[in-house]
Write a protein that holds these residues in place. Structure first.
Motif, PDB file in Angstrom:
ATOM      1  N   ASN A  47     -46.831   1.171  28.659  1.00  0.00           N
ATOM      2  CA  ASN A  47     -47.000   1.627  30.041  1.00  0.00           C
ATOM      3  C   ASN A  47     -46.358   2.967  30.339  1.00  0.00           C
ATOM      4  O   ASN A  47     -46.249   3.353  31.495  1.00  0.00           O
ATOM      5  CB  ASN A  47     -46.429   0.574  31.008  1.00  0.00           C
ATOM      6  CG  ASN A  47     -47.241  -0.688  30.992  1.00  0.00           C
ATOM      7  OD1 ASN A  47     -48.463  -0.635  31.013  1.00  0.00           O
ATOM      8  ND2 ASN A  47     -46.577  -1.820  30.950  1.00  0.00           N
ATOM      9  N   ASP A  85     -41.111   5.474  32.194  1.00  0.00           N
ATOM     10  CA  ASP A  85     -42.262   4.786  32.787  1.00  0.00           C
ATOM     11  C   ASP A  85     -42.538   5.369  34.170  1.00  0.00           C
ATOM     12  O   ASP A  85     -41.661   5.353  35.038  1.00  0.00           O
ATOM     13  CB  ASP A  85     -41.990   3.280  32.908  1.00  0.00           C
ATOM     14  CG  ASP A  85     -41.849   2.605  31.560  1.00  0.00           C
ATOM     15  OD1 ASP A  85     -42.356   3.147  30.560  1.00  0.00           O
ATOM     16  OD2 ASP A  85     -41.230   1.527  31.502  1.00  0.00           O
ATOM     17  N   ARG A  86     -43.723   5.887  34.340  1.00  0.00           N
ATOM     18  CA  ARG A  86     -44.174   6.414  35.626  1.00  0.00           C
ATOM     19  C   ARG A  86     -45.451   5.677  36.008  1.00  0.00           C
ATOM     20  O   ARG A  86     -46.335   5.495  35.172  1.00  0.00           O
ATOM     21  CB  ARG A  86     -44.475   7.925  35.535  1.00  0.00           C
ATOM     22  CG  ARG A  86     -43.316   8.761  35.074  1.00  0.00           C
ATOM     23  CD  ARG A  86     -42.329   9.008  36.203  1.00  0.00           C
ATOM     24  NE  ARG A  86     -41.222   9.825  35.761  1.00  0.00           N
ATOM     25  CZ  ARG A  86     -39.963   9.406  35.758  1.00  0.00           C
ATOM     26  NH1 ARG A  86     -39.658   8.189  36.171  1.00  0.00           N
ATOM     27  NH2 ARG A  86     -38.998  10.201  35.352  1.00  0.00           N
ATOM     28  N   GLU A  87     -45.542   5.280  37.252  1.00  0.00           N
ATOM     29  CA  GLU A  87     -46.756   4.606  37.717  1.00  0.00           C
ATOM     30  C   GLU A  87     -47.921   5.592  37.784  1.00  0.00           C
ATOM     31  O   GLU A  87     -49.016   5.306  37.333  1.00  0.00           O
ATOM     32  CB  GLU A  87     -46.511   3.966  39.085  1.00  0.00           C
ATOM     33  CG  GLU A  87     -47.690   3.163  39.601  1.00  0.00           C
ATOM     34  CD  GLU A  87     -48.083   2.007  38.679  1.00  0.00           C
ATOM     35  OE1 GLU A  87     -49.305   1.758  38.570  1.00  0.00           O
ATOM     36  OE2 GLU A  87     -47.204   1.378  38.078  1.00  0.00           O
ATOM     37  N   GLN A  88     -47.666   6.763  38.338  1.00  0.00           N
ATOM     38  CA  GLN A  88     -48.687   7.798  38.471  1.00  0.00           C
ATOM     39  C   GLN A  88     -48.559   8.782  37.310  1.00  0.00           C
ATOM     40  O   GLN A  88     -47.508   9.392  37.113  1.00  0.00           O
ATOM     41  CB  GLN A  88     -48.529   8.549  39.802  1.00  0.00           C
ATOM     42  CG  GLN A  88     -48.622   7.664  41.029  1.00  0.00           C
ATOM     43  CD  GLN A  88     -49.966   6.987  41.135  1.00  0.00           C
ATOM     44  OE1 GLN A  88     -51.007   7.598  40.897  1.00  0.00           O
ATOM     45  NE2 GLN A  88     -49.958   5.707  41.475  1.00  0.00           N
TER      46      GLN A  88
END
Length: 110
Positions: A47, A85-88
């Motif tokens: 992720n 970990d970056r969502e965007q």
């Protein structure tokens, strides 16, 4: 074992890192990887992304916004590798200084 990674993260890293002189977009262990001088400094997996930095620097950054030690298993940690970990995916552009720091470390200029 199947390798998984987020295609959107790879596309963002290609845009961010692919323009840096000397950086080669490649693969390592089935994952998208980024190399300098033939040595891996970053890869996209699961992720997020993982970068190589000095152990002391990794220790400083652990616990910061989405950053944690990288380990291939729950009981094994690679001391010079930091997972981010970056969502965007486009948020990785804010980590450019860390990517550059990783390039310097891996290329021996650190």
């Amino acid at each position: 074992m199947e390798t998984t990674y987020r295609e959107d993260h790879k596309a963002a890293l290609d845009r961010i890192l692919g323009v840096i002189p000397g950086v080669k977009i490649s693969k390592a262990f089935g994952y998208p990887a980024y190399k300098i001088g033939g040595r891996i400094f970053c890869w996209v997996g699961q992720n997020g992304v993982t970068i190589k930095l000095p152990r002391e620097r990794v220790d400083e950054l652990v616990g910061s916004n989405g950053m944690h030690p990288f380990g291939p298993t729950a009981t094994t940690v690679w001391r010079e590798w930091l997972a981010i970990d970056r969502e965007q995916s486009d948020d990785y552009r804010h980590d450019l200084e860390l990517f550059e720091e990783s390039i310097s470390f891996v290329s021996g200029a650190f």
